[in-house]
Design a protein around this motif. Structure first.
Motif, mmCIF file in Angstrom:
data_model
loop_
_atom_site.group_PDB
_atom_site.id
_atom_site.type_symbol
_atom_site.label_atom_id
_atom_site.label_comp_id
_atom_site.label_asym_id
_atom_site.label_seq_id
_atom_site.Cartn_x
_atom_site.Cartn_y
_atom_site.Cartn_z
ATOM 1 N N LEU A 112 -14.497 3.979 49.222
ATOM 2 C CA LEU A 112 -14.888 4.823 48.096
ATOM 3 C C LEU A 112 -15.575 3.993 47.004
ATOM 4 N N THR A 113 -15.066 2.800 46.755
ATOM 5 C CA THR A 113 -15.694 1.915 45.768
ATOM 6 C C THR A 113 -17.115 1.570 46.196
ATOM 7 N N ARG A 114 -17.306 1.264 47.481
ATOM 8 C CA ARG A 114 -18.651 0.984 48.001
ATOM 9 C C ARG A 114 -19.568 2.196 47.845
ATOM 10 N N LEU A 115 -19.058 3.379 48.185
ATOM 11 C CA LEU A 115 -19.872 4.592 48.121
ATOM 12 C C LEU A 115 -20.265 4.926 46.684
ATOM 13 N N TRP A 116 -19.327 4.828 45.757
ATOM 14 C CA TRP A 116 -19.639 5.125 44.358
ATOM 15 C C TRP A 116 -20.616 4.105 43.796
ATOM 16 N N GLY A 117 -20.667 2.919 44.358
ATOM 17 C CA GLY A 117 -21.588 1.890 43.899
ATOM 18 C C GLY A 117 -22.997 2.027 44.453
ATOM 19 N N ARG A 118 -23.184 2.909 45.413
ATOM 20 C CA ARG A 118 -24.502 3.116 46.026
ATOM 21 C C ARG A 118 -25.319 4.125 45.226
ATOM 22 N N THR A 119 -26.617 3.954 45.248
ATOM 23 C CA THR A 119 -27.509 4.927 44.631
ATOM 24 C C THR A 119 -27.576 6.146 45.528
ATOM 25 N N MET A 120 -27.322 7.304 44.951
ATOM 26 C CA MET A 120 -27.325 8.556 45.711
ATOM 27 C C MET A 120 -27.765 9.674 44.778
ATOM 28 N N ASP A 121 -28.602 10.564 45.274
ATOM 29 C CA ASP A 121 -28.994 11.715 44.467
ATOM 30 C C ASP A 121 -27.757 12.530 44.110
ATOM 31 N N GLU A 122 -27.803 13.114 42.933
ATOM 32 C CA GLU A 122 -26.715 14.004 42.541
ATOM 33 C C GLU A 122 -26.709 15.211 43.474
ATOM 34 N N PRO A 123 -25.518 15.738 43.797
ATOM 35 C CA PRO A 123 -25.465 16.949 44.616
ATOM 36 C C PRO A 123 -26.278 18.075 43.979
ATOM 37 N N LEU A 124 -26.809 18.943 44.816
ATOM 38 C CA LEU A 124 -27.647 20.041 44.338
ATOM 39 C C LEU A 124 -26.844 21.110 43.603
ATOM 40 N N ALA A 125 -25.613 21.338 44.049
ATOM 41 C CA ALA A 125 -24.781 22.383 43.448
ATOM 42 C C ALA A 125 -24.197 21.893 42.124
ATOM 43 N N PRO A 126 -23.965 22.801 41.193
ATOM 44 C CA PRO A 126 -23.385 22.407 39.910
ATOM 45 C C PRO A 126 -21.888 22.131 40.032
ATOM 46 N N GLY A 127 -21.336 21.562 38.997
ATOM 47 C CA GLY A 127 -19.895 21.327 38.953
ATOM 48 C C GLY A 127 -19.509 19.961 39.473
ATOM 49 N N ARG A 128 -18.216 19.733 39.495
ATOM 50 C CA ARG A 128 -17.661 18.451 39.918
ATOM 51 C C ARG A 128 -17.793 18.311 41.432
ATOM 52 N N ARG A 129 -18.461 17.272 41.875
ATOM 53 C CA ARG A 129 -18.672 16.998 43.300
ATOM 54 C C ARG A 129 -18.250 15.556 43.554
ATOM 55 N N ASP A 130 -16.954 15.309 43.538
ATOM 56 C CA ASP A 130 -16.471 13.935 43.631
ATOM 57 C C ASP A 130 -15.630 13.666 44.869
ATOM 58 N N ARG A 131 -15.719 14.543 45.862
ATOM 59 C CA ARG A 131 -14.989 14.359 47.114
ATOM 60 C C ARG A 131 -15.984 13.922 48.182
ATOM 61 N N PHE A 132 -15.876 12.656 48.632
ATOM 62 C CA PHE A 132 -16.760 12.156 49.681
ATOM 63 C C PHE A 132 -16.244 12.567 51.053
ATOM 64 N N TYR A 133 -17.184 12.911 51.919
ATOM 65 C CA TYR A 133 -16.900 13.166 53.333
ATOM 66 C C TYR A 133 -17.767 12.238 54.163
ATOM 67 N N SER A 134 -17.243 11.882 55.324
ATOM 68 C CA SER A 134 -17.937 11.006 56.258
ATOM 69 C C SER A 134 -18.213 11.769 57.541
ATOM 70 N N LEU A 135 -19.391 11.574 58.080
ATOM 71 C CA LEU A 135 -19.733 12.123 59.391
ATOM 72 C C LEU A 135 -20.134 10.954 60.287
ATOM 73 N N ALA A 136 -19.272 10.640 61.248
ATOM 74 C CA ALA A 136 -19.566 9.625 62.264
ATOM 75 C C ALA A 136 -19.985 10.397 63.506
ATOM 76 N N PRO A 137 -21.275 10.513 63.756
ATOM 77 C CA PRO A 137 -21.739 11.390 64.834
ATOM 78 C C PRO A 137 -21.206 11.006 66.215
ATOM 79 N N VAL A 138 -20.798 12.021 66.954
ATOM 80 C CA VAL A 138 -20.482 11.829 68.366
ATOM 81 C C VAL A 138 -21.741 12.073 69.188
ATOM 82 N N ARG A 139 -22.717 12.712 68.560
ATOM 83 C CA ARG A 139 -24.016 12.933 69.198
ATOM 84 C C ARG A 139 -25.087 12.832 68.120
#
Length: 149
Positions: A112-139
């Protein structure tokens, strides 16, 4: 009646002046890093929902932020699709990358510390968006389209 099954001889055939080439996983990851907004698809209440999400790529995983109590976070994300693309309408060229797998909440504090330290566009939706999710593709797959060589 028009056939849309894979038995149709023309299903995967590009037009006479068009080319379509499969991308390698390395090419998919490289292209995914060039964009910052993709589409997350998942089932909710028996229907397929597709939401635009801001994302970043790190160590061959996709990460996005959402509200901890919003539609995405309260849905079953055990089987999601994530799609990102780029299209040049005038040149009639582009590419598309599709990743499938589970999206899981990020709990690891160091990550989480690494992710918060990365440059990332703000989410498009309004409000608090502070829950990170990970997608490790199986395909992971993709295609590049353009003019025939």
């Amino acid at each position: 009646m028009t056939s849309t099954t894979n038995n149709d001889a023309y299903w995967d055939t590009p037009g006479a002046l068009r080319a379509s080439d499969a991308l390698t996983p390395s090419e998919c990851w490289a292209l995914a890093t060039t964009q910052s907004t993709g589409r997350l698809g998942f089932f909710r209440e028996g229907l397929l929902d597709i939401f635009p999400v801001s994302y970043l790529v790190l160590d061959e995983r996709l990460y996005f932020r959402t509200s901890p109590d919003g539609v995405i976070a309260t849905s079953d994300l055990s089987r999601v699709a994530f799609q990102v693309d780029q299209v040049n309408q005038q040149a009639r060229t582009g590419w598309s990358v599709l990743a499938n797998g589970p999206a899981t909440p990020v709990e690891d504090e160091a990550l989480l510390t690494r992710l918060w330290g990365r440059t990332m566009d703000e989410p498009l939706a309004p409000g608090r968006r502070d829950r990170f999710y990970s997608l490790a593709p199986v395909r992971l797959r993709g295609r590049r389209v353009g003019t025939a060589r």
